[in-house]
Design an enzyme around this catalytic site. Structure first.
Site, PDB file in Angstrom:
ATOM      1  N   SER A 210       0.820  -1.197   0.000  1.00 36.57           N
ATOM      2  CA  SER A 210       0.000   0.000   0.000  1.00 36.57           C
ATOM      3  C   SER A 210       0.865   1.264   0.000  1.00 36.57           C
ATOM      4  O   SER A 210       1.680   1.454  -0.891  1.00 36.57           O
ATOM      5  CB  SER A 210      -0.967  -0.046   1.191  1.00 36.57           C
ATOM      6  N   ASP A 424      -8.535  -6.052  -5.387  1.00 35.60           N
ATOM      7  CA  ASP A 424      -8.276  -4.808  -4.652  1.00 35.60           C
ATOM      8  C   ASP A 424      -8.845  -3.615  -5.420  1.00 35.60           C
ATOM      9  O   ASP A 424      -8.576  -3.448  -6.614  1.00 35.60           O
ATOM     10  CB  ASP A 424      -6.772  -4.635  -4.468  1.00 35.60           C
ATOM     11  N   HIS A 505      -6.223  -6.469  -1.223  1.00 33.66           N
ATOM     12  CA  HIS A 505      -5.117  -5.527  -1.051  1.00 33.66           C
ATOM     13  C   HIS A 505      -3.952  -6.132  -0.281  1.00 33.66           C
ATOM     14  O   HIS A 505      -2.793  -5.904  -0.615  1.00 33.66           O
ATOM     15  CB  HIS A 505      -5.681  -4.309  -0.309  1.00 33.66           C
TER      16      HIS A 505
END
Length: 602
Positions: A210, A424, A505
């Protein structure tokens, strides 16, 4: 403009929406006889021996953690150390990062260490430790912690670090205004860490997900620039679902192709579906895909792109989010296949919704007994993601990593992996691919060929739920994970891109065996992500021949162009030459079944 038919639904969702955080980048089983095979987790536990401590010395005693004293964890997690270290060479510096360091659990003497960072900015890496790739797992919706046979410290000494200042237990004055500041803080901490644990000369790998797509390349680049292999012998990097490029490209521009590919998870009525497609076209997003998501790239993408996109167009991602909540109020932007009910999470953060039901008690790392066990400040209120900004004025002033630091790390190490889960939506797969196609490394712009190669995850004990037949095997369900072709992988000039099917994610959380394979590749245990070599610790499990795999699965791209998979305006998906043919897929399936039968002695 929003379609009137869904306005009432949106009102009912408003309260839930306000509680969301996007900070984070039954059929019954047939009775079967018990197997003679030992399942994967039981095998791991039965053969696991906690090695003698390797890093115990006078400097580390105060950091030592009792491996059998972790609250609610009823097994020995092995040799580990946790606590605070300053970010400078001043031992009295009150600006400190908090870490939890786990020695290699297999007793390897290899002089190498891996860093894991979560994103945010301001999200704790202990989320990764307890729910992704640490030695024990407590996933949301589960009863208690279980051993993690896919823990990364099985392969390498691993440290999870809460950074920058203001994240998790880390403490001090928040002064960072840029990634350069973050990197300077981290390198100061890291030198102290190396000296404390006598790790001079160790190879260093840095990994994260991320917003760590910003952290990791800047820190890695700073390590390379230090030109000091005693402390900073950087040897490779993995970043998952990363923040690396233009914000508009990584969401609004690529939203509608994502919705089209996953159209069964976005069951919009025809009028709203038409509305978002009209926007996708009128905003120029369709043309942007067709022009720039090509192999090789048609040229650099416009540097002022964000300035040319209207507020309405820039809001397309949010528009889709608002409306999918009307049909799925438990929609999780981190894993879009999630539906209701909400599940309790020991970190209070099951996906994109903050949820702590009555009686659930404090967050795991905010419990006093947990703080005492890991030497954390009892007066610090731990949060999965910081409530306050970890950058001055809440702004990171640094350039996107694709401009300089990420190419620098690729060109120097020739060992960088960028992975993206196909489920994601907080950061979209096409946004990552477009960012790669706008990056110059190894003297060329972007990938020259489309990603089509298979990403293969070796078969292993309990690679399917049907392998688990009786109550004695129930523990293994806590670590069950997939095998076979699980996406698409492609390598050029030292950079590997891999898409991971059925993962959201947090790739090591949703697809731990896939992430474990990525780590083996990073460390040089296998020569490619299409290799059919068995896992390091399960060399006796039969695998299919490499020439039977066919192409990769899932969307190499979500594009209307000829490369990868094409999508039509009504949400249907049409395979192109970038997708495996049905004949190849069938051949691969036969090979998979044969391999599984051999592995199970059937």
């Amino acid at each position: 403009m929003r379609v009137p038919a869904i306005v009432a639904g949106l009102l009912s969702v408003a309260a839930v929406s306000e509680a969301r955080s996007w900070q984070h980048v039954g059929k019954k089983q047939h009775n079967k006889p018990a197997r003679s095979e030992i399942n994967h987790l039981e095998h791991y536990l039965a053969t696991r021996k906690v090695p003698e401590p390797r890093f115990a010395n006078d400097n580390t005693t105060k950091f030592a953690v009792n491996g059998t004293g972790i609250p609610d964890v009823d097994f020995d997690v092995g040799e580990s150390y946790s606590g605070y270290l300053p970010i400078s060479d001043d031992p009295n510096d009150k600006n400190e990062l908090f870490f939890w360091f786990f020695a290699n659990s297999e007793g390897s003497n290899a002089k190498e260490i891996l860093i894991w960072l979560n994103g945010g900015p301001g999200c704790s890496s202990f989320e990764g430790l307890i729910q992704e790739n640490g030695p024990f797992q407590w996933q949301y919706g589960t009863y208690q912690p279980v051993p993690n046979p896919w823990a990364w410290n099985r392969l390498i000494n691993t440290v999870w670090v809460e950074q920058p200042i203001g994240t998790g237990f880390s403490r001090g004055e928040i002064t960072a205004t840029s990634e350069e500041d973050v990197a300077k803080q981290f390198l100061g901490f890291w030198k102290n860490f190396i000296e404390t644990f006598s790790l001079q000369g160790y190879k260093v790998y840095i990994t994260g997900e991320s917003y760590a797509g910003a952290y990791c390349p800047y820190i890695a680049s700073a390590m390379l620039d230090a030109n000091d292999t005693t402390y900073y012998d950087l040897s490779g990097m993995i970043i998952y679902d990363p923040v690396i490029g233009n914000d508009v490209v990584q969401d609004a521009t690529t939203t509608v192709p994502f919705v089209d590919y996953h159209h069964n998870l976005f069951p919009f009525n025809s009028s709203f579906n038409q509305h978002i497609h009209d926007l996708h076209n009128s905003c120029g997003f369709a043309d942007y895909h067709d022009k720039y998501l090509t192999y090789p790239p048609s040229g650099p993408q416009p540097s002022n792109y964000s300035d040319t996109v209207s507020d309405e167009c820039n809001g397309l991602w949010q528009l889709v989010m608002d409306n999918v909540l009307s049909v799925n109020p438990c929609f999780d932007v981190y894993q879009v296949a999630t539906t209701c009910p909400l599940l309790w999470d020991v970190l209070g953060f099951p996906g994109s919704i903050t949820y702590s039901p009555a009686g659930s008690g404090p967050l795991y790392f905010d419990r006093e007994d947990v703080k005492r066990a890991i030497h954390a400040d009892l007066n610090t209120t731990w949060e999965a993601c910081a409530l306050e900004d970890v950058f001055v004025n809440g702004t990171d002033t640094s350039d996107p990593t694709t401009w300089r630091v990420l190419p620098h790390v690729i060109d120097t190490t020739k060992n960088v992996i960028i992975g993206h889960g196909t489920l994601d939506m907080i950061l979209l797969p096409n946004g990552t691919l477009l960012s790669i196609q706008n990056m110059t490394w190894g003297g060329q712009l972007g990938f020259q060929k489309p990603p089509v190669e298979p990403f293969f995850v070796p078969y292993h004990k309990d690679s399917t739920a049907s392998d688990i037949y009786n109550e004695a095997d129930a523990l293994a369900l806590g670590s069950i994970t997939g095998a076979g072709i699980m996406g698409t992988a492609h390598t050029e000039r030292g950079l590997t891109f891999v898409s991971i099917d059925l993962s959201g994610h947090m790739v090591p959380q949703y697809a731990p065996s896939a992430a474990f394979r990525h780590l083996e590749f990073l460390l040089g245990r296998v020569d490619s992500l299409s290799s059919t070599k068995a896992f390091t610790f399960e060399s006796n499990v039969t695998q299919p021949a490499a020439n039977t795999l066919g192409n990769g699965t899932g969307p190499a791209t979500f594009s209307k162009s000829g490369s990868g998979n094409s999508t039509s305006g009504n949400g249907s998906s049409t395979p192109s030459k970038g997708a495996a043919s049905s004949l190849t897929t069938a051949t691969s399936l036969v090979a998979v079944v044969v391999a599984m039968c051999a592995a199970l002695n059937l």
